[in-house]
Design a protein around this motif. Structure first.
Motif: not given
Ligand code: FES
Ligand code: FES
Length: 157
Positions: A121-122, A126, A143, A147, A154, A156
Motif C-alpha cells: 500500500s502507499d 512510505d 513511489r 507501484k 495508486g 499518487r
C-alpha cells in the motif's frame, strides 16, 4: 591474529582477512571493489549503503563484517531475480534517478520491500522507504516506480 571472515557475496564465496569490526560497506567498496553501494552518513540514517543480508535490507555502514560470517550478502551489482528485474525496469522506464547517488540504496530497499510485500500500500511504501534519503527529492518517481514494479495502481502521480 585476525581470522578471516568468510561469507557469500552475490552468490559467490568472499573473504575479508582484516579487522572483523570493519563495516561491511568499506569491505565491499575498498577491499572487494564493489562501489555501487554508497557512503552517505555512516550512521544508519540515509540508506545509501543498503544491501541485502540473507535477503533482507541491511545498512552496511553499521554492520561489522565479522557479524556476517557464513551469511549471504547481495549488493546492487548482484541484484537479480524476478523482483529485482521488475524494480530495475521500472526505475529505467520512469527515469527515477537525478544525480543518482542515493539510487542503489533506494533500489535495494525497494526490492526488499517487494520481496516481503509484493503488493504494498502507499503507507507500506512510505514506511519501507522512509530511511532512504534523496537529496534530489526523487520521492514521487520512486513511489511510482515501486507501484509499477508491483503492478499496483495508486492514487499518487
Ligand atoms: S551510509 Fe549507511 S545509512 Fe547512510
Ligand atoms: S538522486 Fe540525487 S540524491 Fe537521490
Amino acid at each position: 591474529m585476525i581470522l578471516a571472515t568468510n561469507f557469500q557475496l552475490n552468490g559467490k564465496p568472499a573473504t575479508f582477512d582484516g579487522d572483523p569490526e570493519t563495516p561491511l560497506l568499506w569491505v565491499l567498496r575498498d577491499h572487494l571493489g564493489l562501489t555501487g553501494t554508497k557512503y552517505g552518513c555512516g550512521v544508519a540514517q540515509c540508506g545509501a549503503c543498503t544491501v541485502h543480508l540473507e535477503g533482507k535490507n541491511r545498512r552496511s555502514c553499521v554492520t561489522p563484517v565479522g557479524t556476517i560470517a557464513g551469511k549471504s550478502v547481495t549488493t546492487i551489482e548482484g541484484a537479480s531475480g524476478k523482483v529485482a528485474e521488475a524494480v530495475k525496469a521500472a526505475w529505467v522506464q520512469i527515469d527515477v534517478p537525478q544525480c543518482g547517488f542515493c539510487q542503489s540504496g533506494q533500489v535495494m530497499s525497494a526490492i526488499g520491500l517487494l520481496t516481503a510485500k509484493p503488493k504494498p500500500s502507499d503507507s507500506d511504501i512510505d514506511n519501507a522507504m522512509a530511511g532512504n534519503i534523496c537529496r534530489c527529492a526523487t520521492y514521487v518517481r520512486i513511489r511510482q516506480a515501486i507501484k509499477d514494479a508491483a503492478g499496483v495502481k495508486g492514487v499518487r502521480a
